[in-house]
Structure formats: structure tokens, C-alpha cells
Design a protein around this motif. Structure first.
Motif, PDB file in Angstrom:
ATOM      1  N   ARG A  97       1.113  -1.321  -0.144  1.00 17.52           N
ATOM      2  CA  ARG A  97       0.014   0.052   0.044  1.00 17.52           C
ATOM      3  C   ARG A  97       0.964   1.312   0.066  1.00 17.52           C
ATOM      4  O   ARG A  97       0.696   2.209  -0.802  1.00 17.52           O
ATOM      5  N   ARG A 101       0.529   1.696  -4.262  1.00 14.66           N
ATOM      6  CA  ARG A 101      -1.005   1.956  -4.381  1.00 14.66           C
ATOM      7  C   ARG A 101      -1.358   3.361  -5.379  1.00 14.66           C
ATOM      8  O   ARG A 101      -1.935   3.183  -6.328  1.00 14.66           O
ATOM      9  N   SER A 102      -0.645   4.305  -4.910  1.00 17.36           N
ATOM     10  CA  SER A 102      -0.992   5.602  -5.777  1.00 17.36           C
ATOM     11  C   SER A 102      -0.641   5.493  -7.340  1.00 17.36           C
ATOM     12  O   SER A 102      -1.401   5.961  -8.120  1.00 17.36           O
ATOM     13  N   GLU A 105      -2.985   2.977  -9.018  1.00 17.57           N
ATOM     14  CA  GLU A 105      -4.340   3.859  -9.277  1.00 17.57           C
ATOM     15  C   GLU A 105      -4.323   4.603 -10.329  1.00 17.57           C
ATOM     16  O   GLU A 105      -5.120   4.585 -11.045  1.00 17.57           O
ATOM     17  N   ARG A 114      -9.642  -2.340 -13.504  1.00 20.25           N
ATOM     18  CA  ARG A 114     -10.427  -1.518 -12.852  1.00 20.25           C
ATOM     19  C   ARG A 114     -11.923  -2.073 -12.420  1.00 20.25           C
ATOM     20  O   ARG A 114     -12.093  -1.705 -11.324  1.00 20.25           O
ATOM     21  N   ASP A 117     -10.670  -3.650  -9.206  1.00 20.53           N
ATOM     22  CA  ASP A 117     -10.366  -2.874  -8.155  1.00 20.53           C
ATOM     23  C   ASP A 117     -11.585  -2.229  -7.607  1.00 20.53           C
ATOM     24  O   ASP A 117     -11.763  -2.023  -6.342  1.00 20.53           O
ATOM     25  N   SER A 118     -12.695  -2.197  -8.536  1.00 19.26           N
ATOM     26  CA  SER A 118     -14.124  -1.587  -7.908  1.00 19.26           C
ATOM     27  C   SER A 118     -14.650  -2.643  -6.956  1.00 19.26           C
ATOM     28  O   SER A 118     -15.495  -2.342  -6.018  1.00 19.26           O
ATOM     29  N   ALA A 121     -13.191  -2.227  -3.696  1.00 20.75           N
ATOM     30  CA  ALA A 121     -13.360  -1.014  -3.165  1.00 20.75           C
ATOM     31  C   ALA A 121     -15.102  -0.901  -2.572  1.00 20.75           C
ATOM     32  O   ALA A 121     -15.140  -0.712  -1.253  1.00 20.75           O
ATOM     33  N   GLY A 124     -14.984  -5.013  -0.286  1.00 19.13           N
ATOM     34  CA  GLY A 124     -13.927  -5.438   0.224  1.00 19.13           C
ATOM     35  C   GLY A 124     -13.861  -6.659   1.312  1.00 19.13           C
ATOM     36  O   GLY A 124     -12.759  -7.538   0.843  1.00 19.13           O
ATOM     37  N   THR A 149      -4.682  -2.496  -4.345  1.00 18.77           N
ATOM     38  CA  THR A 149      -6.204  -2.147  -4.579  1.00 18.77           C
ATOM     39  C   THR A 149      -6.642  -1.086  -3.678  1.00 18.77           C
ATOM     40  O   THR A 149      -6.029  -0.805  -2.823  1.00 18.77           O
ATOM     41  N   SER A 150      -7.897  -0.957  -3.772  1.00 18.87           N
ATOM     42  CA  SER A 150      -8.520   0.251  -3.000  1.00 18.87           C
ATOM     43  C   SER A 150      -9.314  -0.506  -1.781  1.00 18.87           C
ATOM     44  O   SER A 150     -10.081   0.271  -1.013  1.00 18.87           O
ATOM     45  N   ARG A 152     -10.208  -1.510   2.040  1.00 19.17           N
ATOM     46  CA  ARG A 152      -9.730  -0.765   3.091  1.00 19.17           C
ATOM     47  C   ARG A 152      -9.152  -1.676   3.920  1.00 19.17           C
ATOM     48  O   ARG A 152      -9.411  -2.935   3.759  1.00 19.17           O
TER      49      ARG A 152
END
Length: 214
Positions: A97, A101-102, A105, A114, A117-118, A121, A124, A149-150, A152
Motif C-alpha cells: 500500500r 497503491r498511488s 491507481e 479497474r 479494483d471496484s 472498493a 472489500g 487495490t482500493s 480498506r
């Protein structure tokens, strides 16, 4: 530019850890037992710490889980293994992370990545749980991958802990069954492993289908 450097550093780290894990000799059961006996009352804590570090550096998780059953028995072995594996997963997740991550993304685009990743998100916990129920997915690789990934961190940690219970229980049962060669528990454990894999595949496809239709 800085993002690319971080991603390269993450990839290099993962490759180096995988290579080191591949060339380092796996301890025998007798060696593990000797370490446990030497640790005395601190044996459970030593095992948890070793499991956390081991899973973070690509040490085979099934070997550690089976060792937990051999060394501590079924109930305590499962508990110690789940705690250690979850800690190791969070360690790998945190590194990925922070480093990747940045940059990832910014390059997801609008395709399959994508979509995945969704899913992480919006679902999770469920996505992480599916990941844990698929024994064919290398544990440490999935931890690093989840970190970019996004999802949490709290959902990842909870999904990991819950998802590790059945898979670790199966592996620990196998390890415990080694004390009694030919025990039917080993066949039951393998059957349960296959059933978990099938459930995870179906569940994962449904998550992806739901996300693509959203």
C-alpha cells in the motif's frame, strides 16, 4: 516518476523475497519441534512471530499450518496460525500500500483491472474472503496484490482473519493427522479444501458480474 520508482521497488522486493524463499531450506518437523521445546513457555508467541514473518517472505503457509497442528494440536494450532498469518498478511499489505497503491491507481484504465479494483472498493470484505478461500492463489502474492487495490485495511484484515479459519483448519487437521498415518481425517480435509475452492470460484464470479453490471 516517483510513482514508477516505487512500483519498481515493490516488484523487485517481491521477486527477491520469492527467490530467497525458494532457495532457503524448509525446516524439518523435528527441527520445528526442537525450536518449540527450546522456547518453552514462549513457544506460542515464537510460533506466531515466526508465522507472521514467514508468510510475509513467501515461506509456504501450508507448511506452517501443518506444523501448527503437529506442534500444538488442533484448537491451539488453528488459533496461533490464524493470528500469525493475519499479522503477516497485514505486513505485506502495508508495504504494498505504501509503495504501489498511488502509482497503480493512476494506471488502472477502464478494463479488467479497474473492475477488480471496484470489487475490492465496494465489497472489500467479501473480495478478501474469496481470495482466502482459493488455495491456488499464493498467500503472500495475494497480500501484496491486495495492498495496491482500493480495499480498506480494516476490510482486508477482517476478511483475511475470517477466511483463514477454514483453510487453516484444513491444513492443521492434515498436520495433526500426520500423527496417525492413514487417518480418514486427511481425506475429509482434502475434500473440504476442494469444496472451499469451488465455493470461492462461484462467489468470485458473482462479485465480478455484479460489479460489471453496476
Amino acid at each position: 516518476m516517483r510513482g514508477r520508482v516505487r512500483v519498481v521497488a515493490l516488484v523487485v522486493l517481491v521477486v527477491v523475497l520469492a527467490v530467497v524463499a525458494a532457495v532457503v531450506d524448509v525446516p524439518t518437523v523435528e527441527q520445528l519441534r526442537a525450536h518449540v521445546r527450546a522456547a518453552g513457555g514462549l513457544a506460542p508467541l515464537v510460533f506466531v512471530a515466526g508465522s507472521a514473518l514467514g508468510t510475509a517472505v513467501f515461506f509456504p503457509k501450508p507448511v506452517l499450518a501443518a506444523a501448527a497442528g503437529l506442534l500444538f494440536g488442533l484448537v491451539q494450532g488453528v488459533l496461533l496460525a490464524v493470528v500469525g498469518f493475519t499479522a503477516g498478511a497485514l505486513l505485506s499489505f502495508g508495504v504494498a500500500r505504501a509503495l504501489g497503491r498511488s502509482a497503480v491507481e493512476a494506471r488502472l484504465g477502464s478494463g479488467r483491472l479497474r473492475l477488480v479494483d471496484s470489487v475490492f472498493a465496494s465489497n472489500g470484505f467479501a473480495a478478501t474472503l474469496v481470495l482466502r478461500l482459493l488455495p491456488v492463489v499464493p498467500f503472500t502474492v495475494s497480500n501484496f496484490a491486495a495492498g495496491v487495490t482500493s480495499v480498506r485495511a480494516r476490510s482486508f484484515a477482517l476478511g483475511t482473519a475470517v477466511g483463514l479459519v477454514p483453510s487453516t483448519l484444513i491444513a492443521v487437521v492434515l498436520g495433526d493427522a500426520l500423527r496417525e498415518p492413514g487417518s480418514p481425517r486427511s481425506f475429509l480435509a482434502l475434500g473440504a479444501w476442494l469444496a472451499l475452492s469451488a465455493v470461492a470460484l462461484v462467489w468470485g464470479r458473482r462479485l465480478l458480474a455484479r460489479a460489471s453490471n453496476a
